[in-house]
Design an enzyme around this catalytic site. Sequence first.
Site, PDB file in Angstrom:
ATOM      1  N   GLY A   1       0.831  -1.198   0.000  1.00  0.00           N
ATOM      2  CA  GLY A   1       0.000   0.000   0.000  1.00  0.00           C
ATOM      3  C   GLY A   1       0.861   1.240   0.000  1.00  0.00           C
TER       4      GLY A   1
ATOM      5  N   CYS B   1       5.340  -6.143   1.503  1.00  0.00           N
ATOM      6  CA  CYS B   1       5.686  -4.720   1.459  1.00  0.00           C
ATOM      7  C   CYS B   1       5.025  -3.966   2.623  1.00  0.00           C
ATOM      8  CB  CYS B   1       5.305  -4.143   0.106  1.00  0.00           C
ATOM      9  SG  CYS B   1       6.196  -2.616  -0.231  1.00  0.00           S
ATOM     10  N   TYR B   2       4.043  -3.100   2.372  1.00  0.00           N
ATOM     11  CA  TYR B   2       3.386  -2.402   3.488  1.00  0.00           C
ATOM     12  C   TYR B   2       2.841  -3.411   4.499  1.00  0.00           C
ATOM     13  CZ  TYR B   2       0.433   0.677   6.213  1.00  0.00           C
ATOM     14  OH  TYR B   2      -0.129   1.365   7.257  1.00  0.00           O
TER      15      TYR B   2
ATOM     16  N   HIS C   1       7.620  -7.682  -3.885  1.00  0.00           N
ATOM     17  CA  HIS C   1       6.302  -8.126  -4.378  1.00  0.00           C
ATOM     18  C   HIS C   1       6.413  -9.473  -5.096  1.00  0.00           C
ATOM     19  CE1 HIS C   1       3.887  -4.525  -3.534  1.00  0.00           C
ATOM     20  NE2 HIS C   1       5.051  -3.903  -3.621  1.00  0.00           N
TER      21      HIS C   1
ATOM     22  N   GLU D   1       3.972 -11.141  -6.227  1.00  0.00           N
ATOM     23  CA  GLU D   1       2.847 -11.304  -7.154  1.00  0.00           C
ATOM     24  C   GLU D   1       3.108 -10.771  -8.557  1.00  0.00           C
ATOM     25  OE1 GLU D   1       3.147  -9.281  -4.624  1.00  0.00           O
ATOM     26  OE2 GLU D   1       1.901  -7.490  -4.719  1.00  0.00           O
TER      27      GLU D   1
ATOM     28  N   SER E   1     -24.976  -9.034 -25.262  1.00  0.00           N
ATOM     29  CA  SER E   1     -24.364  -7.908 -25.972  1.00  0.00           C
ATOM     30  C   SER E   1     -23.486  -8.373 -27.124  1.00  0.00           C
ATOM     31  CB  SER E   1     -23.497  -7.126 -24.998  1.00  0.00           C
ATOM     32  OG  SER E   1     -22.387  -7.930 -24.623  1.00  0.00           O
ATOM     33  N   GLY E   2     -23.231  -9.673 -27.178  1.00  0.00           N
ATOM     34  CA  GLY E   2     -22.258 -10.165 -28.139  1.00  0.00           C
ATOM     35  C   GLY E   2     -20.914 -10.392 -27.465  1.00  0.00           C
ATOM     36  N   GLY E   3     -20.747  -9.819 -26.282  1.00  0.00           N
ATOM     37  CA  GLY E   3     -19.495  -9.977 -25.555  1.00  0.00           C
ATOM     38  C   GLY E   3     -19.448 -11.275 -24.771  1.00  0.00           C
ATOM     39  N   VAL E   4     -18.257 -11.592 -24.279  1.00  0.00           N
ATOM     40  CA  VAL E   4     -18.062 -12.878 -23.622  1.00  0.00           C
ATOM     41  C   VAL E   4     -18.774 -12.934 -22.256  1.00  0.00           C
ATOM     42  CG1 VAL E   4     -15.785 -12.163 -22.758  1.00  0.00           C
ATOM     43  CG2 VAL E   4     -16.340 -14.559 -22.846  1.00  0.00           C
ATOM     44  N   ASP E   5     -18.806 -11.829 -21.523  1.00  0.00           N
ATOM     45  CA  ASP E   5     -19.367 -11.880 -20.164  1.00  0.00           C
ATOM     46  C   ASP E   5     -20.861 -12.221 -20.173  1.00  0.00           C
ATOM     47  OD1 ASP E   5     -16.842 -11.036 -19.574  1.00  0.00           O
ATOM     48  OD2 ASP E   5     -17.410  -8.942 -19.244  1.00  0.00           O
ATOM     49  N   SER E   6     -21.609 -11.521 -21.021  1.00  0.00           N
ATOM     50  CA  SER E   6     -23.047 -11.795 -21.039  1.00  0.00           C
ATOM     51  C   SER E   6     -23.318 -13.175 -21.645  1.00  0.00           C
ATOM     52  CB  SER E   6     -23.811 -10.700 -21.794  1.00  0.00           C
ATOM     53  OG  SER E   6     -23.384 -10.619 -23.128  1.00  0.00           O
TER      54      SER E   6
END
Length: 517
Positions: free
Chosen positions: A55, A82-83, A172, A174, A226-231
């Site tokens: 942070g 770190c923090y 870090h 990660e 919507s045509g998108g992957v999420d929907s």
Amino acid sequence: MTDRVLIVDFGSQVTQLIARRLRESGVYCEIHPYDRVNAASLAEFAPKAVILSGGPASVTEPGAPRIPQAVFDAGVPLLGICYGQQALCAQLGGRVAPGDQREFGRAVVDITGECALLQDVWSPGGRETVWMSHGDRVVELPPGFRSVGSSEGAPFAIVADDRRRYYGLMFHPEVVHTPHGVALLRNFTHRVAGCSGDWTMTAFRAQAVEHIRKQVGRGRVLCGLSGGVDSAVTAALIHEAVGNQLSCVLVDHGLMRKGEAEQVARVFRDRFNIRLVLADASDRFLAALAGRIDPEEKRKIIGATFIDVFEEEAAKLGGADFLAQGTLYPDVIESVSVAGGPSATIKSHHNVGGLPARMNMRLVEPLRELFKDEVRVLGRELGLPDDMVKRHPFPGPGLAIRIPGQEITREKLDLLRHADAIYLEELRAAGLYDAIWQAFAVLLPVRTVGVMGDARTYDYACALRAVTSTDGMTADFHPLPHELLGRIANRIINETRGINRVTYDITSKPPGTIEWE
Ligand code: XMP
């Protein structure tokens, strides 16, 4: 129940990466802001271990964020990064001082001892590359801790208390610039905390189906595609759970990419046998957009028209009890505000946030716990076609925000759609599509002079954009090979009547944004 790890967020830019790394090794985790963690939330979440993120604050300053006492009381292994390491050491009786030497970027850590965190990864005598980003450092260890690694700027770069199973890293683990960071995190979750690492997409799918059935009961669910992957993944998952109780509506605003609406209809209606209404509202959207040039105005018009059309279609279907949305985990994480205030609105994103209340529906959001790439894996599991699952993100207002500074007309949309399709086809053929976060063409509001055959042309210019990114928050332009760019430009100019010049956008985000409007 699947093992869970809690990540306590102190506002680092890279906290999400900790979650990514843990999930990659099969450990389910969630990020909670430090000031929301208390005895009750810990009891409910029941983590097998807690990771304290980095942070921007300094523990040496009054009022700095503290690790809630409940975290220590939980009696589980702790890893401070770190923090998180500084707060851990300071709160347990050690001392942190502002560093006279700040360490940013690549650094070397000398391994001086052994501990469970380093087992089979780093041994004493080793000199290991890590990525640091700190000003303060721990100068005195709390009772029970010992140092097992040091760097030039941080004498206690790796600290361990094996008895209590508390560990701290000044660097870090990660980020990819710490090459063995993933192995260290895995040691912490698997070896120290005993997580089994059995969180897979197959497990998630079964749990999610179960959960949707419980939530929805015999109710009716409406999902906007919507045509998108999420929907698409949201709809496929809900269909698996409650079958015909789901109806989908695809509002075709006429601002989609080439062939998109048709493909969605083909896949969902014909292959999955999902009830789908394809509402062609392109005339209505175009009429509403007529004469509008201001980006924010366009976004608001599209958002409002979308809600109107969607509502009308829903009414025709006889309404529903639930509205399904493809909300993802990054949208859900309440990030710790570093600046201490709400961030400035750069663009008003098109979303359907007002819909559930207006239509009196409850929300079903089965992807709330997933990252984008996990959604793609799930999509493949559910049998969605590859090109749908791997598709680049596409903004809600569609091609309207890729025709900047000029009126949107059907002709311009067709021109842009055609150029965009050529561009994407060439990227796929070159095997580059999947390595790019998002690529698209933009139709510019300038006409330029050219010569084709022996004749003068006076046509539109278009810009190509391709960016790499992990979350869309920051992005870099992709260094596409010049030869490929040349081939794409040639094809666009030759095959798209009305475009006679092509440029490549080399702006990163920040200072630019990904879309032009
Ligand atoms: P910017 O242009 O803000 O875009 O750098 C970041 C990402 O968000 C997408 N984007 C949107 N997505 N509704 C969406 O669902 C919107 O109104 C919208 N505007 C931008 C953009 O395509 C990129 O992936």
